[in-house]
Each structure stands twice: as C-alpha cells, then as structure tokens.
Design a protein around this motif. Structure first.
Motif, short mmCIF file in Angstrom:
data_model
loop_
_atom_site.label_atom_id
_atom_site.label_comp_id
_atom_site.label_asym_id
_atom_site.label_seq_id
_atom_site.Cartn_x
_atom_site.Cartn_y
_atom_site.Cartn_z
N ALA A 1 31.92 8.09 24.62
CA ALA A 1 30.67 7.85 25.33
C ALA A 1 29.89 9.16 25.50
CB ALA A 1 30.95 7.23 26.70
N LEU A 2 30.58 10.24 25.83
CA LEU A 2 29.91 11.53 26.03
C LEU A 2 29.30 12.05 24.73
CD1 LEU A 2 29.24 13.86 27.92
CD2 LEU A 2 31.48 14.84 27.38
N LEU A 3 30.09 12.00 23.66
CA LEU A 3 29.61 12.49 22.38
C LEU A 3 28.42 11.67 21.88
CD1 LEU A 3 32.97 13.30 20.53
CD2 LEU A 3 31.28 14.92 21.44
N THR A 4 28.51 10.34 22.05
CA THR A 4 27.39 9.50 21.63
C THR A 4 26.15 9.80 22.46
OG1 THR A 4 28.87 7.73 20.90
CG2 THR A 4 26.60 7.12 21.41
N GLY A 5 26.30 9.91 23.77
CA GLY A 5 25.16 10.21 24.63
C GLY A 5 24.51 11.54 24.29
N VAL A 6 25.33 12.58 24.11
CA VAL A 6 24.79 13.90 23.79
C VAL A 6 24.17 13.89 22.40
CG1 VAL A 6 25.41 16.30 23.36
CG2 VAL A 6 26.38 15.11 25.32
N GLY A 7 24.83 13.23 21.45
CA GLY A 7 24.31 13.20 20.09
C GLY A 7 22.98 12.47 19.99
N LEU B 1 12.44 13.44 25.44
CA LEU B 1 11.88 12.71 26.57
C LEU B 1 13.01 12.09 27.39
CD1 LEU B 1 8.97 10.89 24.70
CD2 LEU B 1 8.88 13.05 25.97
N TRP B 2 12.88 12.25 28.71
CA TRP B 2 13.92 11.68 29.58
C TRP B 2 13.96 10.17 29.47
CZ3 TRP B 2 17.43 14.80 31.41
CH2 TRP B 2 17.13 16.14 31.61
N HIS B 3 12.81 9.52 29.31
CA HIS B 3 12.81 8.06 29.21
C HIS B 3 12.96 7.60 27.76
CE1 HIS B 3 8.68 9.47 28.55
NE2 HIS B 3 8.49 8.37 27.83
N GLY B 4 13.15 8.54 26.84
CA GLY B 4 13.30 8.19 25.44
C GLY B 4 14.71 8.41 24.96
N ALA B 5 14.91 9.49 24.19
CA ALA B 5 16.23 9.74 23.59
C ALA B 5 17.32 9.93 24.64
CB ALA B 5 16.14 10.98 22.68
N PHE B 6 16.98 10.62 25.74
CA PHE B 6 17.99 10.85 26.78
C PHE B 6 18.46 9.53 27.39
CE2 PHE B 6 19.34 11.68 31.12
CZ PHE B 6 20.29 12.66 30.91
N ALA B 7 17.50 8.67 27.74
CA ALA B 7 17.86 7.38 28.33
C ALA B 7 18.62 6.51 27.34
CB ALA B 7 16.59 6.67 28.81
N LEU B 8 18.22 6.55 26.07
CA LEU B 8 18.95 5.77 25.05
C LEU B 8 20.37 6.27 24.91
CD1 LEU B 8 19.02 3.67 22.77
CD2 LEU B 8 18.16 5.44 21.22
N GLY B 9 20.57 7.59 24.93
CA GLY B 9 21.92 8.14 24.85
C GLY B 9 22.78 7.68 26.01
N VAL B 10 22.19 7.66 27.22
CA VAL B 10 22.95 7.19 28.39
C VAL B 10 23.34 5.73 28.23
CG1 VAL B 10 22.84 6.77 30.87
CG2 VAL B 10 21.94 8.91 29.93
#
Length: 365
Positions: free
Chosen positions: A17-23, A36-45
């Motif tokens: 989960a961590l590696l996928t989120g960071v990647g 973007l926090w509401h873009g790639a970062f939110a998708l990773g989470v």
C-alpha cells in the motif's frame, strides 16, 4: 507460527500500500506534471488504501482500483499510466483469478487508449509499453502460482515420506518386540514344563529349571532395555550375541552345535542384526514347534556374503505356518537385499544369504 505468518502478511500488505501510494503520487512529478493534493496524491492514497483488503477480496479490489483510476484519468486529475498504478492489485487478483485479472487489465488499457484520442503510431507505442507491463505483472503472478503449487506438492511429498518413515519405524519396533518376547516365552515355557514335570520326583532339577527361566526372563528385560536404548542411538545386538542364544537353547535341553566362520567382526551392523534375528527366530521355532533334540547353527562370513544356516532334527514341523515371526524374518532379510529359504519336513531348516559388498556399494551410491 500462525501469528508470525499473519504479521508477515500484514507487513507485506502495508508495504504494498505504501509503495503504491508513493509511486502513484510521485509518478507524474517525475515526468514534470504538477503534484496536486486532490489529484495524484489523493489517487495514491485511495489505491494504497484499497490494497489493504486485497487478500480478502482481490478481484473486488482490482475492479474498484481500476474504476478509481479511470475516474481520475477521465477527469484530468491524473496523467500517469493505465496499468502500472494497478500493478499490486493486478498481481494479487491474478494469483487466484488470472482470467478476470487479464480481462480487467485489458479493458482498462483499451478504455484509456481510446479516451486519449491518440493517433495510431503514438497509441501503438504507448499501448505496447502498457501491454508489456501488464504481461510482466501477469507473468510474475503465474510464476508465483506455479511456485506455490510446487511448494504444496513438495510439502505433500515430505509428509508422505515422513508417514512412510514412521510406519517403517513402527514395523521395526513391532519386529524387535516380537523377537524378544517370543523367544523369551518359548524358552521360559520349556523350562516351566520341565519344572512341573519333575517337581515331585526331582525338586533340585525343578529348581534349576525355574532358575534358568528366571535368567532368561532377566535377559529379555535387558534385551528390551537395549532396544529402547537403540531408539536413542545406542548399539544393538550383533553376531556376538548368538552365543547367548546358543546358551539358552542348551539350557532348554537342546544339543547345539555352533559354527562361526570368517571375520564376523567386520560384518556391517545391519546384516549382523538381521543374522542375529534370523537365528533367534529359528531357535524359537525349534523350541515351539519341533521335537528336535539337536540344533546346528552355522554363520559364515565370506568376502561377498554372510551365510546363516540353522537346522534341527525335529519331525513335527511339516505343517508349519508362516506367522509373524517368519514373516518378519523374511522382511528383515529382504530389507538388506538378502534371500531366505525355509524348509520344513524331517526337520526345520533356515538358510539366509545376506550380501555384503553389493549392499555396501548400494548405500554408497
């Protein structure tokens, strides 16, 4: 062991989960896209969080992950690939549902390429890279499945071998106990019969017979103790112990002629124990089932074989049956590659040939 396995699985899930989120969060930034926090970062989470349930619902996690990725891609919030963000979910689903994993991965890729409106060369180039990544993930899952099957089969084979080994040990123990107990009962029975027969007319002879029975009983107790010690890797009986059998047979009233020939001390332990048990069983049969008065035991060690001959002069053994003792004798001889011949008629004769050189070379190979 079960707790350790659960903890290990939990750590693997958290790492995935961590590696996928960071990647997923950092992937677009590598290509120069804004983070973007509401873009790639939110998708990773979201994709990383879904992976925490991948062991319980692998296909559902894959479908939901693909849906979330399609949503972010279609809304322009994420401009990364269509397959690599789903790598962990695809791999997990392919372990149990490979067909569905291929279908979901292919449909997601086809939808993404169709939505981007690329021209043919660019679509072919990007699609080829994405398709190659999808194939690599599925191939890794397939290899993992094959390895899992191999491990399961290997464990099953090991379990079967262990069960076979335990069965052989139980058979070995039953043979040892039978040999010791049967021999003791036979000799003690003879001396008790003698004691009963002469008790009134010759108390001293009756007392001597009873003392002999007690001595045989004590020897049996020592034999059983030695056998228990053998289970703890202590030495067991060999050819030198045949002298004790001869003494017991003589004490039971038999005229015994014992002929050892060759270098018996050089005989390997397996053949020595087998020969001892063959002689012991033959003596038991003579005492139990024969009216013999004379017994001849010949043990000869040659360069190639150990030959054992036990013959009595009885006349009441023609109708003998192969009970546990004779069956165990034959199994013992066969186990070391030997041959056994039993003749019953004008007497009871046992001949055993135990190979020495062939057996030892077979062990070495």
């Amino acid at each position: 062991m079960g707790t350790i396995r659960v903890r290990r699985a939990l750590l693997v899930d958290l790492a995935s989960a961590l590696l996928t989120g960071v990647g997923v969060a950092a992937g677009p930034a590598v290509t120069g896209a804004p983070l973007l926090w509401h873009g790639a970062f939110a998708l990773g989470v979201l994709l990383g969080g879904l992976l925490l349930a991948r062991r319980r619902r692998p296909l559902l996690v894959l479908v939901l992950s693909a849906g979330v990725l399609i949503g972010y891609q279609s809304s322009g919030l994420f401009e990364g690939g269509w397959v690599w963000p789903l790598s962990a979910a695809l791999f997990t689903a392919a372990l149990t549902r490979p067909g569905w994993a291929v279908t979901v991965g292919a449909l997601t890729l086809a939808y993404g390429l169709g939505q981007q409106g690329l021209d043919a060369p660019e679509a072919l180039a990007r699609g080829g890279v994405e398709l190659l990544w999808l194939a690599l993930v599925l191939a890794a899952a397939s290899a993992t499945r094959q390895y899992g099957r191999w491990r399961a089969e290997h464990r099953a084979r090991l379990l079967q071998l262990e069960q076979t080994r335990l069965a052989e040990q139980r058979l070995h123990i039953s043979r040892e106990v039978h040999d010791v107990v049967a021999h003791t009962l036979a000799v003690v029975g003879v001396h008790l019969n003698v004691a009963v027969a002469v008790l009134d007319d010759s108390p001293e002879e009756a007392r001597a017979a009873l003392n002999t029975a007690i001595a045989v009983r004590n020897q049996a107790a020592r034999d059983l103790k030695a056998f228990v010690g053998e289970l703890r890797d202590t030495p067991q009986q060999g050819l030198e112990s045949i002298a004790d059998l001869v003494a017991q047979a003589r004490a039971a009233g038999l005229e015994v002629r014992y002929q050892p020939e060759g270098d018996l001390a050089a005989v390997p332990a397996a053949q020595a124990l087998t020969a001892y048990r063959v002689v012991q069983e033959a003596v038991i049969n003579t005492l139990r089932h024969s009216d013999a008065g004379r017994l001849t035991i010949k043990v000869q060690a040659t360069a190639c074989d150990l030959v054992v001959n036990v013959v009595d002069d009885g006349s009441a053994t023609a109708d003998y049956t192969a009970g546990h003792g004779l069956t165990g004798m034959r199994e013992r001889v066969t186990a070391v590659g030997g041959t056994l011949r039993i003749e019953a008629g004008s007497g009871f004769a046992v001949q055993t040939v135990l190979p020495l050189t062939a057996y030892m070379s077979g062990l070495a190979s």
